[in-house]
Every structure is written in C-alpha cells, then in structure tokens.
Scaffold this active site. Structure first.
Site, PDB file in Angstrom:
ATOM      1  N   LEU A  35       0.809  -1.220   0.000  1.00  0.00           N
ATOM      2  CA  LEU A  35       0.000   0.000   0.000  1.00  0.00           C
ATOM      3  C   LEU A  35       0.842   1.269   0.000  1.00  0.00           C
ATOM      4  O   LEU A  35       1.925   1.317   0.573  1.00  0.00           O
ATOM      5  CB  LEU A  35      -0.925  -0.007   1.227  1.00  0.00           C
ATOM      6  N   GLY A  38      -1.840   6.417  -2.430  1.00  0.00           N
ATOM      7  CA  GLY A  38      -3.013   6.295  -3.307  1.00  0.00           C
ATOM      8  C   GLY A  38      -4.077   5.422  -2.655  1.00  0.00           C
ATOM      9  O   GLY A  38      -5.255   5.794  -2.573  1.00  0.00           O
ATOM     10  N   HIS A  39      -3.648   4.272  -2.153  1.00  0.00           N
ATOM     11  CA  HIS A  39      -4.590   3.377  -1.467  1.00  0.00           C
ATOM     12  C   HIS A  39      -5.177   4.069  -0.235  1.00  0.00           C
ATOM     13  O   HIS A  39      -6.372   3.932   0.063  1.00  0.00           O
ATOM     14  CB  HIS A  39      -3.882   2.093  -1.015  1.00  0.00           C
ATOM     15  N   GLU A 151      -9.081   6.270  -9.800  1.00  0.00           N
ATOM     16  CA  GLU A 151      -9.079   6.670 -11.213  1.00  0.00           C
ATOM     17  C   GLU A 151      -7.755   6.314 -11.886  1.00  0.00           C
ATOM     18  O   GLU A 151      -7.659   6.292 -13.104  1.00  0.00           O
ATOM     19  CB  GLU A 151      -9.325   8.185 -11.336  1.00  0.00           C
ATOM     20  N   LYS A 152      -6.725   6.045 -11.099  1.00  0.00           N
ATOM     21  CA  LYS A 152      -5.435   5.593 -11.638  1.00  0.00           C
ATOM     22  C   LYS A 152      -5.645   4.440 -12.620  1.00  0.00           C
ATOM     23  O   LYS A 152      -5.015   4.368 -13.662  1.00  0.00           O
ATOM     24  CB  LYS A 152      -4.544   5.166 -10.469  1.00  0.00           C
ATOM     25  N   ASP A 153      -6.545   3.535 -12.246  1.00  0.00           N
ATOM     26  CA  ASP A 153      -6.893   2.400 -13.121  1.00  0.00           C
ATOM     27  C   ASP A 153      -8.288   2.682 -13.680  1.00  0.00           C
ATOM     28  O   ASP A 153      -9.273   2.051 -13.292  1.00  0.00           O
ATOM     29  CB  ASP A 153      -6.853   1.101 -12.317  1.00  0.00           C
ATOM     30  N   VAL A 179      -3.660   9.849  -6.951  1.00  0.00           N
ATOM     31  CA  VAL A 179      -2.663  10.497  -6.090  1.00  0.00           C
ATOM     32  C   VAL A 179      -1.311  10.380  -6.793  1.00  0.00           C
ATOM     33  O   VAL A 179      -0.939   9.304  -7.266  1.00  0.00           O
ATOM     34  CB  VAL A 179      -2.612   9.830  -4.701  1.00  0.00           C
ATOM     35  N   ARG A 190       3.884  -0.789  -8.428  1.00  0.00           N
ATOM     36  CA  ARG A 190       4.893  -1.222  -9.403  1.00  0.00           C
ATOM     37  C   ARG A 190       6.022  -0.198  -9.584  1.00  0.00           C
ATOM     38  O   ARG A 190       7.032  -0.534 -10.187  1.00  0.00           O
ATOM     39  CB  ARG A 190       4.240  -1.535 -10.747  1.00  0.00           C
TER      40      ARG A 190
HETATM   41  P1  AMP Z   1      -3.963  -2.191  -6.578  1.00  0.00           P
HETATM   42  O1  AMP Z   1      -3.533  -2.576  -5.211  1.00  0.00           O
HETATM   43  O2  AMP Z   1      -2.869  -1.655  -7.438  1.00  0.00           O
HETATM   44  O3  AMP Z   1      -4.807  -3.240  -7.242  1.00  0.00           O
HETATM   45  O4  AMP Z   1      -4.920  -0.941  -6.396  1.00  0.00           O
HETATM   46  C1  AMP Z   1      -6.021  -0.992  -5.521  1.00  0.00           C
HETATM   47  C2  AMP Z   1      -6.851   0.237  -5.701  1.00  0.00           C
HETATM   48  O5  AMP Z   1      -6.072   1.398  -5.432  1.00  0.00           O
HETATM   49  C3  AMP Z   1      -7.404   0.398  -7.120  1.00  0.00           C
HETATM   50  O6  AMP Z   1      -8.729   0.878  -7.054  1.00  0.00           O
HETATM   51  C4  AMP Z   1      -6.475   1.418  -7.696  1.00  0.00           C
HETATM   52  O7  AMP Z   1      -7.052   2.173  -8.744  1.00  0.00           O
HETATM   53  C5  AMP Z   1      -6.210   2.298  -6.498  1.00  0.00           C
HETATM   54  N1  AMP Z   1      -4.988   3.079  -6.701  1.00  0.00           N
HETATM   55  C6  AMP Z   1      -3.756   2.602  -7.013  1.00  0.00           C
HETATM   56  N2  AMP Z   1      -2.885   3.618  -7.174  1.00  0.00           N
HETATM   57  C7  AMP Z   1      -3.589   4.764  -6.971  1.00  0.00           C
HETATM   58  C8  AMP Z   1      -3.253   6.158  -7.002  1.00  0.00           C
HETATM   59  N3  AMP Z   1      -2.028   6.576  -7.288  1.00  0.00           N
HETATM   60  N4  AMP Z   1      -4.230   7.049  -6.732  1.00  0.00           N
HETATM   61  C9  AMP Z   1      -5.494   6.633  -6.460  1.00  0.00           C
HETATM   62  N5  AMP Z   1      -5.863   5.345  -6.404  1.00  0.00           N
HETATM   63  C10 AMP Z   1      -4.934   4.418  -6.666  1.00  0.00           C
END
Ligand code: AMP
Length: 281
Positions: A35, A38-39, A151-153, A179, A190
């Site tokens: 985490l 962003g998370h 919104e990142k994804d 973020v 990543r």
């Molecule tokens: P992940 O752990 O990468 O699968 O991401 C989990 C959640 O966090 C997903 O809804 C992503 O879109 C969100 N997320 C990841 N990076 C960011 C970021 N930089 N800003 C906002 N949300 C993010």
C-alpha cells in the site's frame, strides 16, 4: 485503533453482522497490498462515505498472465497494517486463496463495453475477467454499501461501475482521483520496480498526457495530439503500448468533432516496468 484482520469469509461475516446490527454503513477498498498514499486516499474517501471501512488485501492470481509479475509482485503485510492503522481503517480482509477460489471453481462473468475498449484488455487479455470475478466475490462476501476504486486504473473503474450497475449489485462504486508524486508520476505499487534513472524519466508519462490534453483543449485534433505524445515518449526511451483519447464513460473511440466528455490514456514500458496513466481532457 489497530484494525482487526480476518482471513476467512466466516470471519468477515462475523464483523459485518455486528456492524449491521448497529445500523452502521460500511465501505470496501479492494487492493493487492503493497500500500501507498493512493490506497490510503481510498480509505480516507471510504471514511467520508461510510461509518466503517474494510480494506481487502488479495493478490489475485487470475488477473496476472503467465508472463506477468505475479511471483515478484511486492508483498508487505506488516507495512500495510501499520499504514492502515494510521489511516483509520476498521477491518482488514486478507483471504487465503481457498476463500476466493474454492474447489472446482468454474464461474466467470462475461464482460463487454468498457472491458473491450482495446486499451488494457488488448495487452492483458485475461485481466478484466480476473478483476470482475474477484470484485464480484468481494462485493458479495462483504455486502458493503460502497466500494472505493482509484481513477489511476480508470478502465478498471468503468468496468466495475458497469458490472455493479448491469447486474444490479446493491453497492455504490465511488471513483477516487489519482494520487501523484510531486513530479506528477501516479503512485503505483509497481513504481518500486523502477531504477533511479528510470524513476526520473517516468514523470514524462504524465507530462506528455497534460501537454496532449492542453493541445486538445486548444483545438488540435485528437490523433495529432496523441501521436505527438506517443512520439515524445518513444524518443525518451519508452516502449509505448498506447496513447489514446476515449469517451470518459463508455471508453469508446470519440467522434472527431465532439462535445463528449473525454479522457486521455497512456500505457508504456520503461525497461521491464509497465506504467499506465490517464487524465481528464
Ligand atoms: P492495486 O492494489 O494496485 O490493485 O490498487 C487498488 C486500488 O487502489 C485500485 O482501485 C487502484 O485504482 C487504487 N490506486 C492505485 N494507485 C492509486 C493512485 N495513485 N491514486 C489513487 N488510487 C490508486
């Protein structure tokens, strides 16, 4: 207060039944761990919407292709717990694999629309099937009122919005703005893969998107603007999968003279790391 961790559906149900008995609303924040801020912004937004927030941590094997980074995907449960404790999450759901994929698991959801937009789906063909399966399970297992997605994804956010709406899932999907680091790079688990010099170059992906968005707003046609962005990334050493403009809701290719809401998307490799980003036009 330190959030509780549960690792089974039964444990999850025990906690959520308690909350329901008290008439609390609750949100779920699905993550794959490792985490970052962003998370934590998703957790914060969850706390603004609901009385309680669950964060799920599950590295979902079904959304990785054989060639992808499943085995080296970063994992740091102790670090995640410390961050979530500080952020005020109430419950962590870290299911073991068998709690998500039981014996003879054989059901998937058939996706269309934004899941077939020729963006991430073109380069990662099984990705959204994996996402939709695990997200549907997390929605059903948790029974949450709200789900927070970044919104990142953005394509994933739209796929999940359509999934919940089309299948009448009783949950509100909330999108949370990306973020970024001070230089504009979108935070991502990543980013840890990037070397020092790669990290300095990585900022170009956001810069090229903002420049392209400016041009489009000034009346430059969509193809000219996106081609220039792709070219500048290639010159800087990126291997570009796509830079493209889409309808912000359906992710369909927009008409050339359009007043549709637009969103710009990019995906590009820097060395062995694949970065994605998107912005509003
Ligand atoms: P992940 O752990 O990468 O699968 O991401 C989990 C959640 O966090 C997903 O809804 C992503 O879109 C969100 N997320 C990841 N990076 C960011 C970021 N930089 N800003 C906002 N949300 C993010």
């Amino acid at each position: 207060m330190k959030p509780k961790i549960v690792r089974s559906v039964e444990g999850l149900h025990r906690e959520t039944a308690n909350w329901r008995a008290k008439d609390y609303s609750y949100a779920i924040v699905p993550t794959m761990g490792a985490l970052h801020e962003g998370h934590l912004q998703l957790v914060k937004t969850g706390l603004e919407h609901a009385d309680r927030v669950i964060v799920s941590i599950f590295v979902n094997p079904r959304q990785f292709a054989a060639s992808e980074d499943l085995s080296r995907y970063p994992r740091d449960e102790a670090g995640d717990l410390a961050k979530l404790s500080k952020a005020g999450a109430h419950l962590i759901y870290a299911p073991s694999l068998d709690q998500i994929y039981g014996e003879n698991f054989s059901t998937t959801i058939s996706l269309g629309g934004p899941a077939k937009a020729n963006l991430e789906d073109k380069f990662r063909p099984q990705f959204f099937d994996g996402v939709a399966t695990v997200v549907a399970k997390l929605f059903i297992q948790s029974g949450a009122d709200y789900a927070m997605f970044g919104e990142k994804d953005y394509q994933q956010l739209q796929v999940v919005r359509f999934l919940a709406r089309d299948l009448d899932m009783p949950i509100e999907v909330v999108g949370v703005p990306t973020v970024r680091d001070a230089d504009g790079l979108a935070l991502s688990s990543r980013n840890q893969y990037l070397g020092k010099v790669e990290r300095q170059h990585a900022t170009a992906i956001y810069k090229s998107l903002t420049q392209a968005a400016d041009k489009i707003r000034q009346g430059v046609d969509l193809q000219t603007a996106t081609r220039a962005a792709a070219r500048s990334l290639t010159t800087l050493g990126f291997r570009v999968d796509y830079v493209t403009v889409r309808n912000a809701e359906t992710l369909a290719v927009p008409l050339s003279h359009t007043d549709e809401p637009l969103r710009l998307f990019a995906a590009a490799w820097l060395g062995t790391t694949r970065l994605i980003d998107n912005i509003e036009v």
